[in-house]
Design a protein around this motif. Structure first.
Motif, PDB file in Angstrom:
ATOM      1  N   LYS A 492      51.485  34.720  43.845  1.00 21.98           N
ATOM      2  CA  LYS A 492      52.876  34.865  43.408  1.00 21.98           C
ATOM      3  C   LYS A 492      53.007  35.193  41.914  1.00 21.98           C
ATOM      4  CE  LYS A 492      54.470  33.746  47.507  1.00 21.98           C
ATOM      5  NZ  LYS A 492      55.064  34.785  48.380  1.00 21.98           N
ATOM      6  N   PRO A 493      52.509  36.333  41.488  1.00 22.69           N
ATOM      7  CA  PRO A 493      52.703  36.717  40.085  1.00 22.69           C
ATOM      8  C   PRO A 493      54.160  37.078  39.822  1.00 22.69           C
ATOM      9  CG  PRO A 493      51.755  38.531  41.310  1.00 22.69           C
ATOM     10  CD  PRO A 493      51.789  37.360  42.254  1.00 22.69           C
ATOM     11  N   VAL A 494      54.579  36.915  38.582  1.00 24.70           N
ATOM     12  CA  VAL A 494      55.925  37.354  38.205  1.00 24.70           C
ATOM     13  C   VAL A 494      55.917  38.840  37.851  1.00 24.70           C
ATOM     14  CG1 VAL A 494      56.689  35.088  37.453  1.00 24.70           C
ATOM     15  CG2 VAL A 494      55.591  36.613  35.803  1.00 24.70           C
ATOM     16  N   ALA A 495      54.738  39.386  37.604  1.00 28.37           N
ATOM     17  CA  ALA A 495      54.581  40.827  37.403  1.00 28.37           C
ATOM     18  C   ALA A 495      53.129  41.187  37.700  1.00 28.37           C
ATOM     19  CB  ALA A 495      54.946  41.240  35.985  1.00 28.37           C
ATOM     20  N   TYR A 496      52.936  42.376  38.276  1.00 26.31           N
ATOM     21  CA  TYR A 496      51.582  42.807  38.631  1.00 26.31           C
ATOM     22  C   TYR A 496      51.537  44.327  38.525  1.00 26.31           C
ATOM     23  CZ  TYR A 496      47.440  43.591  41.639  1.00 26.31           C
ATOM     24  OH  TYR A 496      46.233  43.990  42.150  1.00 26.31           O
ATOM     25  N   TRP A 497      50.757  44.813  37.559  1.00 29.88           N
ATOM     26  CA  TRP A 497      50.638  46.251  37.330  1.00 29.88           C
ATOM     27  C   TRP A 497      49.235  46.708  37.728  1.00 29.88           C
ATOM     28  CZ3 TRP A 497      52.230  43.040  33.115  1.00 29.88           C
ATOM     29  CH2 TRP A 497      53.617  42.932  32.985  1.00 29.88           C
ATOM     30  N   ARG A 498      49.155  47.550  38.720  1.00 30.20           N
ATOM     31  CA  ARG A 498      47.857  48.033  39.196  1.00 30.20           C
ATOM     32  C   ARG A 498      47.323  49.173  38.330  1.00 30.20           C
ATOM     33  NH1 ARG A 498      46.392  48.528  45.214  1.00 30.20           N
ATOM     34  NH2 ARG A 498      44.427  48.246  44.100  1.00 30.20           N
ATOM     35  N   ASP A 509      55.542  47.858  38.869  1.00 30.71           N
ATOM     36  CA  ASP A 509      55.302  46.444  39.147  1.00 30.71           C
ATOM     37  C   ASP A 509      55.141  46.273  40.648  1.00 30.71           C
ATOM     38  OD1 ASP A 509      55.202  43.706  39.342  1.00 30.71           O
ATOM     39  OD2 ASP A 509      57.312  43.388  38.820  1.00 30.71           O
ATOM     40  N   THR A 510      53.947  45.855  41.071  1.00 31.75           N
ATOM     41  CA  THR A 510      53.641  45.701  42.495  1.00 31.75           C
ATOM     42  C   THR A 510      54.095  44.353  43.042  1.00 31.75           C
ATOM     43  OG1 THR A 510      51.704  47.082  42.082  1.00 31.75           O
ATOM     44  CG2 THR A 510      51.744  45.956  44.174  1.00 31.75           C
ATOM     45  N   SER A 511      54.523  43.435  42.175  1.00 36.51           N
ATOM     46  CA  SER A 511      54.868  42.083  42.624  1.00 36.51           C
ATOM     47  C   SER A 511      56.152  42.044  43.432  1.00 36.51           C
ATOM     48  CB  SER A 511      55.010  41.153  41.422  1.00 36.51           C
ATOM     49  OG  SER A 511      56.206  41.431  40.695  1.00 36.51           O
ATOM     50  N   GLY A 512      56.965  43.083  43.304  1.00 29.06           N
ATOM     51  CA  GLY A 512      58.274  43.078  43.940  1.00 29.06           C
ATOM     52  C   GLY A 512      59.365  42.529  43.058  1.00 29.06           C
ATOM     53  N   ASN A 513      59.025  42.129  41.829  1.00 31.03           N
ATOM     54  CA  ASN A 513      60.007  41.529  40.919  1.00 31.03           C
ATOM     55  C   ASN A 513      60.658  42.543  39.987  1.00 31.03           C
ATOM     56  OD1 ASN A 513      59.639  38.854  41.889  1.00 31.03           O
ATOM     57  ND2 ASN A 513      57.738  38.705  40.710  1.00 31.03           N
ATOM     58  N   ILE A 565      47.593  34.862  32.239  1.00 29.92           N
ATOM     59  CA  ILE A 565      47.398  36.308  32.198  1.00 29.92           C
ATOM     60  C   ILE A 565      46.054  36.611  32.861  1.00 29.92           C
ATOM     61  CG2 ILE A 565      47.197  38.361  30.762  1.00 29.92           C
ATOM     62  CD1 ILE A 565      49.916  37.101  30.522  1.00 29.92           C
ATOM     63  N   SER A 566      46.061  37.456  33.872  1.00 28.00           N
ATOM     64  CA  SER A 566      44.831  37.859  34.563  1.00 28.00           C
ATOM     65  C   SER A 566      44.690  39.373  34.457  1.00 28.00           C
ATOM     66  CB  SER A 566      44.893  37.434  36.038  1.00 28.00           C
ATOM     67  OG  SER A 566      43.866  38.044  36.793  1.00 28.00           O
ATOM     68  N   LEU A 567      43.523  39.862  34.043  1.00 32.25           N
ATOM     69  CA  LEU A 567      43.317  41.308  33.933  1.00 32.25           C
ATOM     70  C   LEU A 567      41.833  41.646  33.960  1.00 32.25           C
ATOM     71  CD1 LEU A 567      43.925  42.492  30.244  1.00 32.25           C
ATOM     72  CD2 LEU A 567      43.479  40.129  30.860  1.00 32.25           C
ATOM     73  N   TRP A 568      41.560  42.892  34.270  1.00 32.70           N
ATOM     74  CA  TRP A 568      40.198  43.422  34.237  1.00 32.70           C
ATOM     75  C   TRP A 568      40.054  44.318  33.019  1.00 32.70           C
ATOM     76  CZ3 TRP A 568      36.125  42.401  37.583  1.00 32.70           C
ATOM     77  CH2 TRP A 568      36.434  41.602  38.686  1.00 32.70           C
ATOM     78  N   ILE A 569      38.940  44.166  32.306  1.00 29.44           N
ATOM     79  CA  ILE A 569      38.739  44.898  31.058  1.00 29.44           C
ATOM     80  C   ILE A 569      37.431  45.691  31.106  1.00 29.44           C
ATOM     81  CG2 ILE A 569      40.012  43.114  29.799  1.00 29.44           C
ATOM     82  CD1 ILE A 569      37.254  42.317  28.550  1.00 29.44           C
ATOM     83  N   TRP A 570      37.415  46.790  30.361  1.00 30.57           N
ATOM     84  CA  TRP A 570      36.246  47.675  30.232  1.00 30.57           C
ATOM     85  C   TRP A 570      36.254  48.165  28.794  1.00 30.57           C
ATOM     86  CZ3 TRP A 570      35.387  52.911  29.196  1.00 30.57           C
ATOM     87  CH2 TRP A 570      34.272  53.524  29.748  1.00 30.57           C
ATOM     88  N   ILE A 692      46.502  44.141  36.031  1.00 24.79           N
ATOM     89  CA  ILE A 692      47.073  43.128  35.138  1.00 24.79           C
ATOM     90  C   ILE A 692      48.130  42.326  35.896  1.00 24.79           C
ATOM     91  CG2 ILE A 692      48.341  42.720  33.010  1.00 24.79           C
ATOM     92  CD1 ILE A 692      47.241  45.372  31.961  1.00 24.79           C
ATOM     93  N   ALA A 693      47.948  41.019  35.939  1.00 22.55           N
ATOM     94  CA  ALA A 693      48.904  40.139  36.612  1.00 22.55           C
ATOM     95  C   ALA A 693      49.336  39.032  35.661  1.00 22.55           C
ATOM     96  CB  ALA A 693      48.294  39.543  37.874  1.00 22.55           C
TER      97      ALA A 693
END
Length: 709
Positions: A492-498, A509-513, A565-570, A692-693
């Motif tokens: 249940k993120p408040v925002a989620y950007w793929r 925003d993929t979260s639906g919010n 804050i959850s994200l993948w980094i490179w 990023i979530a």
């Protein structure tokens, strides 16, 4: 006539004449030798003029004509670097007079071999005055002869993958390694082959397209008539006059697939058309020098593509009832003309050059400015055609691989081929964001002179034409949701950007919010992201964006002092490039460091490769324990639990950083968030981010572990 009798008559006609009620596909093909007879001949493909006297391999025009009983269309691919639209318009007009094919139902493209006679003036090379009229007549002959060979046929689609044979040649440079353009300005943030020096670059500037697309035409008895292939690889490089790997591929395929064609039938014709390859080459700079190319032998390279093709060819299924449809649009596009200061500079350089041809890059581009100033604009042609459930669309340019992917993934038909340098040779059209990164592909000239928005305009024109010939609306592209995506959404993120967009400025925003974020301009899109099989379904590639000094902005107006804050980094920066390799996350007002802001980054010369946390109040760096390797994907989570801050790496239950962040942020609404940079734009992120979530609660270590898989 009584209604009952009329119904009976119609039924009888439908029973007796079924072939008249469905498309009767016919196909004809031919090869015409267009090798010049007069030498030396001018050759395209270099900065300055050059000519050749020897022929290594013949250059040809290969043509296919397709008919369905009502409409006819022609597809011609020529061993040429580029072909000018006015010449091709003349060819089409003359061919229409000799055939039953309308001029606007003819597609003529160049393979883009850099060792073919020059038919288009570009940079320092003029069109060869003897070759152009010779080629004109040969192309008309090719279309007429292919039409004369029409016979009942069937068509099928095949798709192979050849990732080892194509790679990005355009790489993004470090912000401290920017070089000058031909006009003396430090604008070259990305350039061709910059990836040869890993210490100079942060990563590739876009995606590649490994598709080897195949349209196969056979006679009704299974005898091969023609095969049209399409692949995104710029050129191999050859000596003297040559059709490059395009010709070797066609000749080799004809030998293999055409051996069983009888003496009474027309020879089997193989064609390799040019896919979107403006930023593509065969050397994979992500690998060490000795692994740059799958082979350095042009014959082995062509043989590898032939092997992939023949493997796919064996599995193709055919249909006999395919109908055909074609449409084109002509658009007037502006050139990026010089301002008064640049024009005066160019005039001075050209005046010194006199009547001789330009010999230096500066002289070449000075002359180009005057030509663009004189022309101001040009006409370009876009096309789309359909053969049954197979679509083809075109660009008259050297198009980036991203542009081809945009068209394929949004086409109404899944089986879609994109042929570039078709119906003209109007140079590079980078996506608009790539203009900010500069480099040879963007320097204003006839080879790259169209307006900044030319790429989206041509893409939109192609999509509209595809909708017209397919009688269907375009597809809406969105990545599929694998197990990792479902795990994030379940939390249940408040925002989620793929971050799977083709272009900006909006990140969905993929979260639906409905909390879309917004990209700042200097972003490269649609690169490969982490763990495709976890984030997507099937063989789909997970997509990410590459940050080149700019950021992603978001606002979440109810986020307080308990969040994750959850994200993948490179990380793309060498660790010895600067003190902080880059800040991936920050919060607070723009252009400054707020006392209540949290900042997350990766160390450079300070704490090399380790996660860094800083609070805006004390601005002290707190480092993690584990060094992150450059150019690798890692999952990072920042958890604020009131006054406590914890930073996790790759799902490890033990935090990399755990501390009390004085004076804390209790009661403060942290509305503005930045990803890919700091709020004051210092040491912004150079590399990729993805998935990023944001959560308005504290996730447990176990929950974070599930998000890092």
């Amino acid at each position: 006539m009584k209604p009952a009798f009329a119904t009976l008559l119609l039924s009888c006609l439908m029973f007796l004449l079924p072939s008249q009620l469905e498309a009767e596909l016919k196909v004809g093909a031919t090869i015409i030798d267009v090798t010049p007879t007069k030498f030396p001949v001018l050759v395209n493909g270099s900065m300055v003029s050059r000519s050749v006297k020897k022929v290594k391999t013949k250059v040809n025009a290969r043509a296919i004509v397709v008919a369905d009983g009502e409409d006819r269309l022609a597809i011609v691919v020529v061993d040429s670097c580029m072909l000018p639209r006015p010449l091709l318009d003349e060819v089409k007009t003359l061919a229409a007079q000799r055939t039953k094919i309308r001029a606007d139902h003819m597609l003529i493209s160049a393979t883009h071999t850099h060792t073919a006679p020059s038919s288009l003036a570009c940079l320092g090379t003029s069109a060869d005055p003897d070759y152009v009229p010779y080629l004109r007549g040969k192309l008309v002959d090719a279309i007429a002869k292919a039409e004369a060979n029409l016979e009942p046929a069937q068509v099928g689609w095949g798709l192979g993958k050849a990732p080892e044979y194509t790679a990005l040649r355009r790489w993004i440079k470090r912000p401290d390694r920017i070089s000058n353009d031909p006009f003396g300005n430090p604008t070259v943030r990305a350039n061709m082959h910059a990836g040869r020096k890993w210490e100079d670059v942060t990563g590739e500037s876009g995606p590649e397209d490994p598709d080897l697309s195949i349209i196969s035409f056979q006679a009704r008895d299974g005898r091969p008539i023609a095969l049209l292939a399409n692949f995104s690889m710029h050129y191999f490089g050859d000596r003297d006059l040559s059709a490059d790997y395009f010709g070797l591929y066609c000749n080799g395929l004809q030998t293999q697939l055409g051996k069983d064609v009888g003496e009474d039938a027309p020879p089997f014709v193989a064609i390799m058309s040019h896919g979107c390859s403006g930023d593509i080459y065969r050397r994979d700079y992500t690998k060490p020098t000795e692994q740059w190319a799958v082979t350095d032998d042009i014959n082995e390279y062509a043989a590898g593509l032939i092997k992939i093709t023949t493997d796919v060819y064996k599995k193709i299924q055919y249909r006999k009832d395919a109908d055909v449809e074609m449409a084109e649009q002509r658009m007037q596009l502006n050139y990026r003309v010089p301002n008064q200061q640049l024009l005066e500079w160019a005039q001075k350089v050209v005046k010194k050059t006199g009547d001789r041809l330009p010999k230096t890059t500066e002289e070449v581009y000075a002359r180009e400015q005057i030509i663009l100033h004189e022309r101001q604009s040009t006409e370009v042609v876009t096309q789309a055609l359909r053969i049954g459930d197979i679509a083809i669309t075109t660009t008259p340019n050297e198009t980036y691989a991203l542009t081809g992917l945009k068209l394929k993934l949004q086409s109404p038909l899944a089986n879609t081929m994109v042929i570039e340098l078709a119906n003209g040779g109007d140079g590079y059209i980078p996506p608009p964001e790539q203009h900010l990164l500069g480099g040879y592909n963007t320097w204003a000239a006839r080879s790259a002179g169209l307006e900044v928005l030319a790429e989206p305009k041509i893409v939109e024109s192609d999509l509209q034409l595809l909708e017209k010939v397919c009688n269907q609306r375009r597809r809406f592209y969105r990545q599929s949701q694998g197990s990792a995506v479902k795990a994030i959404l379940a939390a249940k993120p408040v925002a989620y950007w793929r971050l799977d967009e083709f272009n900006g400025p909006r990140a969905r925003d993929t979260s639906g919010n409905q909390r879309d974020a917004f990209y700042e301009p200097a972003i490269a899109y649609f690169l490969e992201g982490p763990h495709s099989k976890s984030f997507c379904g099937g063989d789909e590639t997970n997509r990410a964006v590459h940050f080149a000094g700019n950021r992603l902005q978001a606002r979440i107006n109810d986020l307080k002092d308990h969040y994750t804050i959850s994200l993948w980094i490179w990380n793309g920066m060498p660790l010895d490039a600067r003190e902080i390799s880059g800040w991936m996350f920050s919060q607070g007002p723009n252009h400054g460091l707020a006392a209540y802001g949290d900042f997350l980054g990766v160390g450079g010369t300070q704490h090399p490769g380790k996660l860094l946390y800083m609070n805006g109040a004390d601005r002290k760096l707190h480092a993690g324990k584990t060094a992150i390797e450059r150019w690798t994907w890692n999952h990072v989570a920042l958890v604020r639990d009131g006054k406590m801050v914890r930073v996790y790496l790759n799902g490890n239950g033990k935090p990399e950083i755990e501390m009390e962040s004085a004076p804390g942020t209790e009661g403060v609404v942290l509305e503005q968030l930045f990803f890919g940079g700091r709020t004051d734009n210092q040491s912004n992120w150079e590399g990729r981010l993805d998935e990023i979530a944001v959560f308005d609660r504290v996730l447990t270590a176990e929950e974070l572990k599930s998000l890092s898989k």
